[in-house]
Design a protein around this motif. Structure first.
Motif, PDB file in Angstrom:
ATOM      1  N   VAL A 206       0.847  -1.199   0.000  1.00 45.20           N
ATOM      2  CA  VAL A 206       0.000   0.000   0.000  1.00 45.20           C
ATOM      3  C   VAL A 206       0.880   1.246   0.000  1.00 45.20           C
ATOM      4  CG1 VAL A 206      -1.667   1.371   1.319  1.00 45.20           C
ATOM      5  CG2 VAL A 206      -1.966  -1.109   1.127  1.00 45.20           C
ATOM      6  N   ALA A 207       1.929   1.232   0.805  1.00 48.02           N
ATOM      7  CA  ALA A 207       2.841   2.378   0.866  1.00 48.02           C
ATOM      8  C   ALA A 207       3.473   2.644  -0.501  1.00 48.02           C
ATOM      9  CB  ALA A 207       3.921   2.129   1.915  1.00 48.02           C
ATOM     10  N   GLY A 208       3.876   1.583  -1.194  1.00 43.74           N
ATOM     11  CA  GLY A 208       4.458   1.742  -2.520  1.00 43.74           C
ATOM     12  C   GLY A 208       3.461   2.320  -3.508  1.00 43.74           C
ATOM     13  N   LEU A 209       2.193   1.877  -3.429  1.00 46.60           N
ATOM     14  CA  LEU A 209       1.144   2.384  -4.312  1.00 46.60           C
ATOM     15  C   LEU A 209       0.872   3.860  -4.037  1.00 46.60           C
ATOM     16  CD1 LEU A 209      -0.988   1.571  -6.459  1.00 46.60           C
ATOM     17  CD2 LEU A 209      -2.555   1.060  -4.581  1.00 46.60           C
ATOM     18  N   VAL A 210       0.850   4.225  -2.764  1.00 49.22           N
ATOM     19  CA  VAL A 210       0.596   5.621  -2.369  1.00 49.22           C
ATOM     20  C   VAL A 210       1.729   6.521  -2.851  1.00 49.22           C
ATOM     21  CG1 VAL A 210       0.437   7.177  -0.382  1.00 49.22           C
ATOM     22  CG2 VAL A 210      -0.869   5.029  -0.404  1.00 49.22           C
ATOM     23  N   ASP A 211       2.947   6.069  -2.681  1.00 41.02           N
ATOM     24  CA  ASP A 211       4.093   6.858  -3.143  1.00 41.02           C
ATOM     25  C   ASP A 211       4.030   7.070  -4.653  1.00 41.02           C
ATOM     26  OD1 ASP A 211       5.080   7.054  -0.584  1.00 41.02           O
ATOM     27  OD2 ASP A 211       6.534   5.423  -0.800  1.00 41.02           O
ATOM     28  N   ALA A 212       3.643   6.032  -5.373  1.00 45.63           N
ATOM     29  CA  ALA A 212       3.589   6.109  -6.833  1.00 45.63           C
ATOM     30  C   ALA A 212       2.485   7.049  -7.311  1.00 45.63           C
ATOM     31  CB  ALA A 212       3.378   4.715  -7.421  1.00 45.63           C
ATOM     32  N   ALA A 213       1.461   7.261  -6.471  1.00 46.91           N
ATOM     33  CA  ALA A 213       0.340   8.118  -6.856  1.00 46.91           C
ATOM     34  C   ALA A 213       0.650   9.594  -6.651  1.00 46.91           C
ATOM     35  CB  ALA A 213      -0.913   7.731  -6.061  1.00 46.91           C
TER      36      ALA A 213
ATOM     37  N   GLY B 214      -1.883  10.543  -3.422  1.00 50.69           N
ATOM     38  CA  GLY B 214      -1.650   9.459  -2.476  1.00 50.69           C
ATOM     39  C   GLY B 214      -2.679   9.378  -1.370  1.00 50.69           C
ATOM     40  N   THR B 215      -3.189  10.537  -0.907  1.00 51.03           N
ATOM     41  CA  THR B 215      -4.186  10.530   0.176  1.00 51.03           C
ATOM     42  C   THR B 215      -5.453   9.811  -0.270  1.00 51.03           C
ATOM     43  OG1 THR B 215      -3.319  12.636   1.013  1.00 51.03           O
ATOM     44  CG2 THR B 215      -5.497  11.969   1.777  1.00 51.03           C
ATOM     45  N   LEU B 216      -5.839  10.002  -1.515  1.00 49.23           N
ATOM     46  CA  LEU B 216      -7.011   9.304  -2.055  1.00 49.23           C
ATOM     47  C   LEU B 216      -6.799   7.795  -2.009  1.00 49.23           C
ATOM     48  CD1 LEU B 216      -9.660   8.979  -3.574  1.00 49.23           C
ATOM     49  CD2 LEU B 216      -8.511   9.698  -5.674  1.00 49.23           C
ATOM     50  N   LEU B 217      -5.619   7.332  -2.376  1.00 49.30           N
ATOM     51  CA  LEU B 217      -5.308   5.897  -2.326  1.00 49.30           C
ATOM     52  C   LEU B 217      -5.313   5.389  -0.886  1.00 49.30           C
ATOM     53  CD1 LEU B 217      -4.669   4.086  -4.834  1.00 49.30           C
ATOM     54  CD2 LEU B 217      -4.485   6.507  -5.287  1.00 49.30           C
ATOM     55  N   LEU B 218      -4.822   6.206   0.047  1.00 50.25           N
ATOM     56  CA  LEU B 218      -4.824   5.808   1.456  1.00 50.25           C
ATOM     57  C   LEU B 218      -6.246   5.613   1.978  1.00 50.25           C
ATOM     58  CD1 LEU B 218      -2.029   8.087   2.981  1.00 50.25           C
ATOM     59  CD2 LEU B 218      -2.062   5.582   2.997  1.00 50.25           C
ATOM     60  N   VAL B 219      -7.142   6.515   1.603  1.00 52.43           N
ATOM     61  CA  VAL B 219      -8.548   6.409   2.039  1.00 52.43           C
ATOM     62  C   VAL B 219      -9.181   5.136   1.492  1.00 52.43           C
ATOM     63  CG1 VAL B 219     -10.844   7.443   1.814  1.00 52.43           C
ATOM     64  CG2 VAL B 219      -8.887   8.879   2.377  1.00 52.43           C
ATOM     65  N   LEU B 220      -8.926   4.837   0.227  1.00 50.16           N
ATOM     66  CA  LEU B 220      -9.501   3.629  -0.372  1.00 50.16           C
ATOM     67  C   LEU B 220      -8.930   2.359   0.270  1.00 50.16           C
ATOM     68  CD1 LEU B 220      -9.511   4.655  -4.146  1.00 50.16           C
ATOM     69  CD2 LEU B 220     -11.518   4.310  -2.706  1.00 50.16           C
ATOM     70  N   ALA B 221      -7.632   2.362   0.556  1.00 52.63           N
ATOM     71  CA  ALA B 221      -6.969   1.149   1.056  1.00 52.63           C
ATOM     72  C   ALA B 221      -7.190   0.908   2.539  1.00 52.63           C
ATOM     73  CB  ALA B 221      -5.472   1.217   0.763  1.00 52.63           C
TER      74      ALA B 221
ATOM     75  N   TRP C  15     -15.808   3.291  -4.566  1.00 50.16           N
ATOM     76  CA  TRP C  15     -15.388   4.421  -5.390  1.00 50.16           C
ATOM     77  C   TRP C  15     -16.477   5.485  -5.452  1.00 50.16           C
ATOM     78  CZ3 TRP C  15     -11.982   7.491  -6.939  1.00 50.16           C
ATOM     79  CH2 TRP C  15     -12.294   8.451  -7.900  1.00 50.16           C
ATOM     80  N   GLY C  16     -17.720   5.097  -5.676  1.00 47.87           N
ATOM     81  CA  GLY C  16     -18.815   6.071  -5.748  1.00 47.87           C
ATOM     82  C   GLY C  16     -18.952   6.874  -4.474  1.00 47.87           C
TER      83      GLY C  16
ATOM     84  N   HIS D 124     -11.828  -1.199  -6.781  1.00 45.23           N
ATOM     85  CA  HIS D 124     -12.778  -1.893  -5.906  1.00 45.23           C
ATOM     86  C   HIS D 124     -12.076  -2.914  -5.014  1.00 45.23           C
ATOM     87  CE1 HIS D 124     -16.680  -3.389  -4.583  1.00 45.23           C
ATOM     88  NE2 HIS D 124     -16.217  -4.613  -4.754  1.00 45.23           N
ATOM     89  N   LYS D 125     -11.022  -3.523  -5.528  1.00 46.46           N
ATOM     90  CA  LYS D 125     -10.336  -4.564  -4.755  1.00 46.46           C
ATOM     91  C   LYS D 125      -9.523  -3.991  -3.596  1.00 46.46           C
ATOM     92  CE  LYS D 125     -10.377  -8.034  -8.401  1.00 46.46           C
ATOM     93  NZ  LYS D 125      -9.614  -8.872  -9.327  1.00 46.46           N
ATOM     94  N   LEU D 126      -9.361  -2.672  -3.559  1.00 45.48           N
ATOM     95  CA  LEU D 126      -8.740  -2.076  -2.379  1.00 45.48           C
ATOM     96  C   LEU D 126      -9.643  -2.235  -1.153  1.00 45.48           C
ATOM     97  CD1 LEU D 126      -7.056   1.208  -3.715  1.00 45.48           C
ATOM     98  CD2 LEU D 126      -5.962  -0.950  -3.057  1.00 45.48           C
TER      99      LEU D 126
END
Length: 398
Positions: A203-210, A214-221, A227-228, A331-333
């Motif tokens: 998750v950290a790697g995905l957030v860094d890449a975003a 990144g904050t949006l990815l953190l909320v989802l994960a 998503w809606g 969705h899989k997050l």
């Protein structure tokens, strides 16, 4: 016991006259069935007299016993109601829908018009048998749909759902006693159960890449919202002091284009826990902004669409983080959020509330395999309780 009786019509004037006409017609070559001599009579639950004519006494006696059982058990249905056309019942059902949103109703309408009514519309609801529905499902599995492609298991399942809901309406309105759409084996999409569970490091790697997203990815994960729901999250619903996100609305794509703001799925408004480590990132994002502004707007300031997020943010981040071989989707997050919460010790009710599932049973159906086996903990706790009780008993005896 319900009163159902059999009447012998052999001496009744109308029967005698009918028999005379039948004999004359038979001599002339008619193959019309002989008028029924035996009439089963009863009163329905509405108090109105009912009647059914049978040619043979054994047949009348069989109908009599069946009617007595149905009336006594409360499963009686007026045979005339069962002759109602499926198309009529379907329109009554659709007109009575109140809870589904605009998008869901549009989906139901499409499936009704494309697949359900063309097959069942001209059938009387009481004439539809379980084996008829089973054969229809086989055809749906093997025959290309209206767009020329084989229907997906999810599409077939939803089409069957529409039929099931119409027949359930027919049962509730007294037209049939049981639904022929119940208990069918439906095709299953193997990919539907292909969960992806990321580790904290991934998750950290995905957030860094975003990057800035990144904050949006953190909320989802870590919050597990759909998503809606995240695309409709407003600044005023970020409760930093209480460490909660208030989830009350969601955007969904309208058929034909555009977005529709609606209540959350299952109408289950909820508060989602927010990690202390995530609060500063969100705080910086919403600082100085109006309560009605979107937390994660699109590039033009309007609600961010799924494909804008997917193509412009998510997919590039997945590739840059080296996670593109996992079949990861936004969705899989949700699966990642659930698995990390369970690993941290969250119980099913907490995970249910976080994800917005309708019940804890649904959460266990999806994620039950992730919960640790705690049988030894239960046995150890029982040992402690028993030892305490025995010690107290010994002290009293002394």
């Amino acid at each position: 016991m319900a009163r159902v009786w059999i009447e012998d019509r052999s001496t009744q004037k109308d029967y005698v006259a009918a028999m005379e006409k039948w004999r004359v017609a038979k001599k002339a070559g008619s193959k019309r069935a002989e008028p029924g001599r035996w009439r089963v009579r009863w009163y329905g639950p509405d108090g109105k007299p009912k009647a059914l004519t049978c040619a043979k006494l054994p047949q009348a006696e069989k109908e009599q016993q069946a009617l007595i059982q149905r009336l006594d058990k409360g499963t009686y249905r007026d045979p005339k109601q069962g002759k109602t056309l499926f198309s009529e019942v379907a329109e009554q059902w659709f007109a009575a829908l109140r809870r589904p949103g605009e998008r869901t109703k549009a989906d139901y309408r499409e499936l009704l018009d494309l697949y359900v009514l063309p097959k069942w519309g001209s059938w009387a609801v009481s004439s539809i048998r379980w084996e008829d529905v089973s054969a229809w499902l086989t055809v749906l599995c093997e025959t290309p749909g209206k767009r020329g492609r084989v229907l997906s298991p999810a599409r077939i399942g939803k089409t069957h759902l529409v039929l099931s809901m119409v027949m359930k309406y027919a049962v509730k309105t007294g037209k049939v006693s049981t639904s022929p759409a119940a208990d069918h084996e439906l095709p299953q999409d193997e990919d539907d159960d292909d969960h992806v569970y990321l580790t904290h490091d991934q998750v950290a790697g995905l957030v860094d890449a975003a990057g800035e997203h990144g904050t949006l990815l953190l909320v989802l994960a870590y919050c597990g919202i759909r998503w809606g729901e995240v695309s409709a999250l407003k600044v005023g619903r970020v409760q930093l002091a209480g460490r909660r996100l208030r989830i009350v609305q969601a955007y969904t794509r309208k058929r034909g284009g555009g977005l529709l703001l609606k209540d959350v799925k299952n109408h289950e408004k909820r508060s989602v826990p927010l990690m202390s480590s995530l609060a500063p990132d969100l705080g910086a994002l919403v600082a100085g902004r109006g309560t009605e502004e979107l937390v994660f707007p699109g590039a033009d300031g309007e609600p961010m669409t799924y494909w804008e997020f997917r193509a412009g943010i998510f997919d590039p981040a997945v590739k840059a983080a080296g996670l593109n071989g996992l079949g990861l989707t936004p969705h899989k997050l949700r699966h990642t959020a659930a698995s990390l919460a369970i690993a941290a010790g969250a119980d099913p009710k907490v995970v249910q509330q976080m994800l917005g599932h309708k019940s804890a049973a649904m959460t266990l159906d999806v994620y039950g395999h992730l919960f640790p086996e705690r049988l030894d903990e239960v046995a150890d706790a029982l040992d402690i309780g028993r030892a305490s009780a025995l010690a107290a008993r010994t002290a009293l005896a002394a």
